[in-house]
Each structure stands twice: as structure tokens, then as C-alpha cells.
Design an enzyme around this catalytic site. Structure first.
Site: not given
Ligand code: ADP
Length: 205
Positions: A14, A89, A128, A134, A145
Site C-alpha cells: 500500500k 480501518r 521487511r 520495524r 495485524r
Molecule cells: P500495516 O498496514 O502494515 O499494519 P501501517 O503502517 O499502515 O501498517 O500501520 C501501522 C500501525 O499504525 C497499525 O498497526 C496501527 O497500530 C496504527 N494505525 C495505522 N492506521 C490506523 C488506523 N486507521 N486506525 C488505527 N490504527 C492505525
């Protein structure tokens, strides 16, 4: 002008694709994950609040996330359109985004969903982890996740599917090919819904 979302499970690419598409469309890519990570690194109050959720692979509470997004999309660079990556989400976040857009008299033009099999996702994320380190890319947190994505985000996609603006795009293969597939999907949704101003059409090639 385009306002759109890119959705997809962790590891679906993404973030990479969001940057490429946003450049192509001349809009800003807004990644909630990146904003959270930046705030954690800088140890801001927001970062301190979000860190424990992120480390555990849990969602940051809607109230915190919604406020952050409202603030970000209200900034001047987002006035020309935006691509949200990683938001909404949850169903609560869909409602919040609807309210933000309604208030400004705006609507979403397109939602693209990147699809990749879980098995490949786990493989990509573990790779990754070796490169980027990370904190939330451990086997256990990755699994969590992914589960959370399937459980919570399915109903988000369903809502947008009902509005007729979702395109599913195969997220496997060469990065360039995936970008091309995504752009084609966006152009067709926008053409079909008529939200396709001439200025953007000129950017297609
Ligand atoms: P991924 O899609 O690989 O889980 P992201 O970089 O998009 O990783 O997000 C990392 C973390 O940031 C998520 O696991 C969550 O803890 C937080 N996060 C990101 N976007 C949201 C969201 N829309 N609502 C709640 N938490 C979020």
C-alpha cells in the site's frame, strides 16, 4: 481533483503504491501509519499515546486516529485532493470520514483494494523486518495485524463496495505492473462515476 483511499492488508505494498499513485495524480498521499511512526519517533504526546497500540499491532483508538486525520486533511496541501493510506480501518472511522467530507461538501471518488494472499504477506513482512527492523514486524504481531485486518476491515470494504466505488486489484508481481493496474482501476471508477475532471484526464499519460 481526486479524493480516494487505498486499502489492503499489511505487507500488500500500500505505502509504496500510494506514493506512486499520488504523484501521478498530483495529490498528496496521507499514511496514518507513517504519521503515527513519525510521532512515536519524535516522542510527541500523540506518539506516546499511540506507541503501545502500534507495538502490539492493535488499532490506535478511533477517537485519536479520527482527530489526527481531520487535522491532516484540513491542511492546505490536501485541498487539491488526497489519497488516504491505512484509513479508515474501522466502521467508526468510515463514519468519521463521511462526516469530515460532508462538512466540507466533498465526497470520495474511488477506493482501491490491493489483494495478496496471506502466505505471501507473511513472507514479505518477515523479509521487511530484516531490512527495516520495524518493531511491529515480528511473526506474532504480523499474524495479529493480519487477523485484525481481515476481521475489522472487511466491513469497511463492504460499506464502500455498496457505494459502488471499490476496485480490487491484484497486488502481486512487479511493482510497476501493480501501479499500472491501480491507475487503470482508478481511471475506470472515476470515468464511470463521472468524477473525472479534464485536468486529471490530461495526466493519464
Ligand atoms: P500495516 O498496514 O502494515 O499494519 P501501517 O503502517 O499502515 O501498517 O500501520 C501501522 C500501525 O499504525 C497499525 O498497526 C496501527 O497500530 C496504527 N494505525 C495505522 N492506521 C490506523 C488506523 N486507521 N486506525 C488505527 N490504527 C492505525
Amino acid at each position: 481533483m481526486t479524493r480516494m483511499l487505498i486499502m489492503g492488508p499489511p505487507g500488500s505494498g500500500k505505502g509504496t503504491q500510494a506514493g506512486r499513485i499520488a504523484d501521478k495524480l498530483g495529490i498528496v498521499a496521507i499514511s496514518t501509519g507513517d504519521i503515527f511512526r513519525y510521532n512515536v519517533k519524535e516522542m510527541t504526546p500523540l506518539g506516546q499515546e499511540a506507541k503501545r497500540y502500534i507495538d502490539a499491532g492493535d488499532f490506535v483508538p478511533d477517537e485519536v486516529t479520527n482527530r489526527m486525520v481531520a487535522d491532516r486533511i484540513g491542511q492546505s496541501d490536501a485541498a487539491q485532493g488526497f489519497l488516504l493510506d491505512g484509513y479508515p480501518r474501522t466502521v467508526g472511522q468510515v463514519e468519521a470520514l463521511d462526516a469530515m467530507l460532508d462538512e466540507a461538501g466533498l465526497r470520495l471518488d474511488a477506493v482501491v483494494e490491493l489483494t495478496v494472499e496471506d502466505e505471501e504477506l507473511v513472507e514479505r513482512l518477515l523479509k521487511r523486518a530484516e531490512i527495516e527492523g520495524r518493531a511491529d514486524d515480528t511473526a506474532e504481531v504480523i499474524r495479529h495485524r493480519l487477523d485484525l485486518y481481515h476481521r475489522e476491515t472487511a466491513s469497511v470494504i463492504e460499506q464502500y463496495t455498496d457505494r459502488g466505488i471499490v476496485s480490487r486489484v491484484d497486488g502481486t508481481g512487479q511493482i510497476d505492473d501493480v501501479t499500472e493496474r491501480l491507475l487503470q482501476a482508478i481511471y475506470s471508477v472515476r470515468a464511470a462515476t463521472g468524477s473525472f475532471p479534464a485536468v486529471d484526464r490530461a495526466r493519464q499519460d
